[in-house]
Design an enzyme around this catalytic site. Structure first.
Site, PDB file in Angstrom:
ATOM      1  N   HIS A 576      35.085   2.564 -10.421  1.00 18.24           N
ATOM      2  CA  HIS A 576      35.698   3.099  -9.207  1.00 18.24           C
ATOM      3  C   HIS A 576      35.749   4.627  -9.248  1.00 18.24           C
ATOM      4  O   HIS A 576      35.359   5.313  -8.295  1.00 18.24           O
ATOM      5  CB  HIS A 576      37.099   2.514  -9.049  1.00 18.24           C
ATOM      6  CG  HIS A 576      37.775   2.903  -7.771  1.00 18.24           C
ATOM      7  ND1 HIS A 576      37.895   2.039  -6.709  1.00 18.24           N
ATOM      8  CD2 HIS A 576      38.359   4.061  -7.372  1.00 18.24           C
ATOM      9  CE1 HIS A 576      38.526   2.651  -5.717  1.00 18.24           C
ATOM     10  NE2 HIS A 576      38.831   3.877  -6.103  1.00 18.24           N
ATOM     11  N   GLU A 577      36.239   5.161 -10.352  1.00 21.73           N
ATOM     12  CA  GLU A 577      36.336   6.621 -10.474  1.00 21.73           C
ATOM     13  C   GLU A 577      34.957   7.268 -10.424  1.00 21.73           C
ATOM     14  O   GLU A 577      34.766   8.338  -9.847  1.00 21.73           O
ATOM     15  CB  GLU A 577      37.047   6.990 -11.776  1.00 21.73           C
ATOM     16  CG  GLU A 577      38.484   6.541 -11.872  1.00 21.73           C
ATOM     17  CD  GLU A 577      39.351   7.081 -10.753  1.00 21.73           C
ATOM     18  OE1 GLU A 577      39.006   8.139 -10.175  1.00 21.73           O
ATOM     19  OE2 GLU A 577      40.362   6.444 -10.447  1.00 21.73           O
TER      20      GLU A 577
END
Length: 811
Positions: A576-577
């Site tokens: 996600h990051e």
């Protein structure tokens, strides 16, 4: 004018809600903030291809794994050579010592004032044509200080350095607010935009920047008399202070729950024993242990007491929150808007208005409600196995009975989570690099840090290298747990992409000769970049996006016998990051105002949410997932089981997010300006209307823990909105992973060329229209929003209904 309105936080770090595990509210784990998307790979019958064991084709690929998995390798790799010359933090030549932040701020303000004078003096067509570029450079000069200082003041381990960074931030932030109300700058920009001889030579990106700057002025009360503009600056400063205080100082009414240890039967004995003194268990109200107790303690009365404590913020926290809402309401009124929600959603958001957001949320609530009610009925049935006469769930029952239902789905052994043995941090970083190579032709290369370049020995520097464009970004990875570090996973854009002109380089080079506070540099290009990395192609020089990723993964064994092993949840977090990071990397725009994640906030979560699909795709996992000891490939059934477990009560989790998004809208509506504004009653009213789960009992005040209300005022809905859009992109562009669609270069190029590379430099609906090849989205607005509603049923479908059978899971 200078503020980056596309950011989810005004001059704060990018921490998206699906990344953030609230320090003040640990019950809100990341799965509750944005449930991971449905992976169509789990719905297909495609085989799982085992990881390749062919010799690595790149030495850098092996090095990438080793610098994260083997501390001794990293220690040798990062050995400083060539002398102890301090390069400065991030290689910024001003930041060789803490007080350098103040010098950096003063030098930057001198540059900024020079640009302001230049813009105000513009009179010819040639000078007006340069106004957008000049104003963007002005913004960049201030951003360089604000973004870096903001990162350092919340991440750097040294308190003195934090204070100096905070002082620099305050100095530049005050000046920025003054610029936003400067009528001369507004008038000069308006004159340029009204002159066809000026605008006809502007690029599409330049015109987009002009519109952003114009809107910023509108939101800053620039057309009002001076006393009102002064009040705007005062309010902006107060909002920043109160918002920061609210997040940092939020606290429960009851800090510790103390009960006889005998009432904690069911809780992990080791954790319970560590909290027990003289027969009493002392449970910190806002802690992981409290969240664990709510899931595992058998005694309903004990769970009730813990629930009340963990859902009741202190009166001071609620008072700070309501003060923040009132200040924002006054600011909106001063700027001529009906509410703060109307101000925040004006133009730069895809939804466009609070009314459109409300319509979206209500439609999503209607689509999810039947499944959420079904899930609550399942939990009641589970409770009735013990209490046959029970007719309803209590609020403190939900987590406990959800855990009982999920428990048979767990896959653990004597060594704990079995899946994690296939996800060492180094292997996962390898996998990300390989994925990005497949999709975009870029890879992650470890680089030796220079003296003073990083803020801690654990930090790894990676250079992002393109097969066609060379060095395109710098990525600093601070991924291991430290006691003095925030546990919140986060993506920070420390510096944005921007093109630097020859005249700018000459100007800064001259300043190095005249200003005694200027650092010394070897060339004009180095001077224009403060010593940080840049790229050069022909005569074009661009400052490289500089990104920091912060997580709290376990440290590898100091003996080197075991690397850091990630759970599947942590794997998703890192993917996600990296979705945010890849947006910053690929959107190498000429103007920093629209660079990377400086796009519409309700588009900014799309790339990161989309990356979670790749984290669960079998063909992607087959590129890297293997046992850290035996090197055997990951049996995909393990991941499928993890997804089943996480999604067991997806509808009710989504419903909770809808309620929080509605709360965000309500608190930023005109109600905040009313004399009897009561956030507790507003929250309870929304829960009663929309929740299928038991609502909070009277006396609780959970909204005082909702830190996102500070940073994402009226835009919290973006995570649900982008979840719908990300699923559609996964289905249309990447064929839901079928036929290796998650690894095809043409699919990655389609996403990059039509959406990612534009940042905020093109209308987001147009970007989405082109990537999905949906003409009805091109104009946005009322024609486009129904499209998202049409996608909702797919986005909210329970993945368990389409899970493959047991035969396939044995592959």
């Amino acid at each position: 004018m200078i503020k980056a309105v596309a950011r989810p936080r005004q001059w704060q770090r990018w921490i998206c809600s699906s990344c953030l595990v609230q320090r003040a509210a640990p019950l809100l784990q990341r799965r509750q903030f944005a449930t991971s998307p449905k992976s169509a790979s789990l719905d297909s019958q495609q085989p799982f291809l085992p990881a390749s064991h062919a010799p690595l084709s790149r030495e850098d690929d092996h090095c990438l794994r080793s610098v994260f998995d083997h501390p001794k390798y990293w220690e040798e790799f990062s050995q400083i050579t060539g002398g102890p010359v301090n390069a400065g933090l991030f290689r910024n030549a001003f930041l060789k010592e803490p007080k350098g932040f103040l010098t950096f701020a003063r030098v930057s303000l001198k540059k900024a004032r020079g640009i302001v004078d230049k813009v105000l003096a513009a009179s010819s067509v040639h000078e007006y044509r340069a106004i957008v570029r000049d104003l963007d450079r002005l913004s960049d000069i201030l951003c360089r200080v604000l973004d870096m200082a903001d990162f350092v003041r919340v991440t750097h381990p040294d308190r003195h350095t934090q204070r100096m960074a905070s002082n620099a931030w305050d100095m530049v932030y005050q000046y920025m607010n003054e610029l936003n109300t400067m009528t001369g700058l507004h008038d000069q920009l308006a004159t340029a935009m009204d002159n066809p001889d000026v605008t006809r030579v502007w690029s599409e990106e330049e015109k987009a920047v002009a519109e952003v700057l114009k809107l910023d002025f509108t939101k800053s009360a620039v057309n009002l008399p001076q006393k009102y503009r002064n009040r705007f600056v005062e309010l902006s400063s107060k909002i920043s202070t109160v918002g920061s205080d609210f997040v940092q100082e939020m606290a429960p009414e009851q800090p510790v729950v103390v009960l006889p240890s005998s009432e904690f039967t069911g809780m992990d004995p080791l954790q319970a024993r560590a909290l027990t003194r003289n027969g009493k268990l002392h449970l910190p109200t806002l802690s992981g242990q409290a969240a664990l107790a709510l899931r595992t303690v058998h005694d309903a009365n004990a769970r009730k007491l813990i629930y009340y404590a963990s859902r009741t913020a202190s009166r001071r926290s609620v008072s700070m929150l309501e003060n923040l809402m009132r200040l924002r309401a006054e600011l909106a009124d001063l700027s001529g808007f009906e509410s703060y929600g109307h101000l925040a959603l004006r133009d730069r958001m895809m939804a466009g208005s609070p009314e459109a957001v409300e319509q979206f949320l209500r439609a999503l609530a209607d689509s999810i409600r039947p499944k959420a009610k079904e899930e609550m009925a399942e939990l009641l049935a589970e409770k009735q196995k013990t209490y046959p006469r029970a007719t309803e769930l209590d609020p403190w029952d939900k987590d406990y009975y959800s855990e009982l239902v999920r428990r048979p789905l767990r896959l653990t052994g004597r060594q704990g989570d079995l899946v994690s043995h296939y996800f060492s941090l180094g292997v996962v970083m390898q996998g990300l690099s390989r994925l990005f190579t497949h999709l975009y032709g870029i890879r992650l290369i470890p680089r030796q840090p220079l003296v003073g370049e990083t803020w801690h020995p654990d930090v790894r520097r990676l250079d992002v290298i393109s097969d066609t464009d060379g060095h395109v970004a710098v990525l600093y990875c601070d991924l291991f747990y430290r006691a003095d570090k925030s546990p919140n996973p986060a993506h920070f854009t420390v510096r944005c992409s921007r093109e630097i002109t020859e005249s700018e380089m000459a100007e800064v080079w001259q300043q190095t000769q005249e200003d005694p506070e200027m650092a010394m540099f070897a060339s004009p290009a180095m001077a224009a970049n403060d010593g940080m990395s840049f790229s050069q192609q022909g005569n074009t020089i661009k400052q490289l996006p500089t990104i920091a990723l912060v997580c709290d993964f376990p440290q590898p064994s100091s003996q080197g016998d075991q690397p850091a092993l990630l759970t599947f949840f942590q794997l998703e977090t890192l993917f996600h990051e990296m979705g945010h990071a890849i947006h910053s990397i690929l959107a190498r725009t000429s103007f920093q105002t629209v660079s990377g994640t400086r796009c519409a906030t309700d588009l900014a979560e799309l790339p990161s949410t989309l990356m979670e699909y790749f984290a669960a795709d079998p063909t992607v996992l087959a590129q890297f997932a293997r046992h850290h000891e035996t090197d055997e490939p990951l049996p995909y059934r393990m991941v499928a089981q993890k997804v089943r477990q996480a999604k067991r009560f997806e509808a009710s989790d989504t419903e909770n997010q809808i309620i929080l998004a509605m709360l965000d809208q309500a608190l930023h509506s005109s109600r905040a300006a009313q004399p009897k504004f009561d956030s507790t009653e507003i929250f309870r009213g929304i829960q009663k209307t929309y929740s299928s789960a038991p609502v909070d009992p009277p006396g609780t005040r959970w909204q005082g823990f909702f830190g996102h209300l500070s940073g994402y005022g009226s835009t919290y809905y973006s995570y649900l909105f982008d979840r719908v859009l990300a699923q559609r992109v996964w289905e249309v562009v990447f064929a839901s992973g079928h036929g290796g669609g998650a690894l095809k270069r043409e699919n990655g190029e389609r996403l990059k060329e039509n959406l990612l590379k534009w940042g905020g430099g093109r209308d987001p609906w147009r970007c989405l229209s082109e990537v999905l090849q949906e003409e009805r989205l091109a104009d946005g607005g009322e024609k486009a929003m129904p499209y998202t509603q049409a996608c909702m049923n797919g986005a909210s479908t329970d993945r368990r209904d389409k899970m493959p059978g047991p035969e396939w899971l044995e592959h």
